[in-house]
Design a protein around this motif. Structure first.
Motif: not given
Ligand code: 5GP
Length: 190
Positions: A166-182
């Motif tokens: 589960v990724v909380v989409n608060d900040d687009l850039k951080k979300t994209v980074e987190q998604v790519l890492q996972t």
């Protein structure tokens, strides 16, 4: 054993899921593929057949469903949506990473069928008022449609713990980074 992977994104509507997927695809256009869904809903604004969705009439959709051409299908907000089976099966055999934007019912069905070949990412809103504000700002839907979408949110959130991440989409850039890492971590684990 192939290294193909289906990465499913689900989120309540208004969470910015399409934006996140578009950003991920821009960064990984040579590595990941996007699976086009079929739907009976009418195109919105600048949406084009074959680019955003495969837009079908209800009878076309039902015929393909009858022919077992959908890996999964669901009724979402009153319209039919389905994931075409053949391109997905080919991609997995060819070791490709495929991104899917589908609702929670579809995501769980894909997991049931493909098990370890499916990786489920749930994007959650920072809060319900933030979600409502985003839906209203988008100005693509009527009040009635917005209400219908908001009513569906509790049931969608309740399914989040059946997802792999589960990724909380608060900040687009951080979300994209987190998604790519996972995604990369999952690919390396395979
Ligand atoms: P929209 O009409 O706003 O593009 O999408 C509405 C919802 O339908 C979104 O939650 C989207 O993820 C979901 N959806 C899109 N394609 C499919 C599909 O092929 N299968 C399922 N189960 N849901 C889909």
């Amino acid at each position: 054993m192939t290294h193909g992977l289906l990465v499913v994104f689900s989120a309540p509507s208004g969470c910015g899921k399409s934006t996140v997927i578009n950003e991920v695809m821009k960064l990984k256009e040579n590595e990941y593929k996007y699976s086009l869904s079929a739907t009976t809903r009418l195109p919105r604004g600048s949406e084009r057949n074959g680019e955003h969705y495969i837009f079908l009439t209800e009878s076309e959709f039902l015929r393909l469903r009858e022919e077992n051409e959908f890996l999964e299908w669901a009724v979402v907000h009153g319209n039919l949506y389905g994931t075409p089976r053949t391109p997905i099966e080919k991609s997995i055999t060819n070791n490709e990473i495929v991104l899917l934007d589908i609702d929670v019912q579809g995501g769980l069905e894909v997991k049931k069928q493909l098990k370890e070949k499916a990786f489920l990412i749930f994007l959650a809103p920072p809060s319900l008022p933030a979600l409502e504000e985003r839906l209203r700002k988008r100005q693509t839907d009527s009040d009635e449609v917005i209400q219908k979408r908001l009513l569906a949110v509790p049931a969608e959130l309740a399914k989040a713990d059946e997802y792999d991440v589960v990724v909380v989409n608060d900040d687009l850039k951080k979300t994209v980074e987190q998604v790519l890492q996972t995604i990369e971590r999952k690919i390396n684990e395979q």
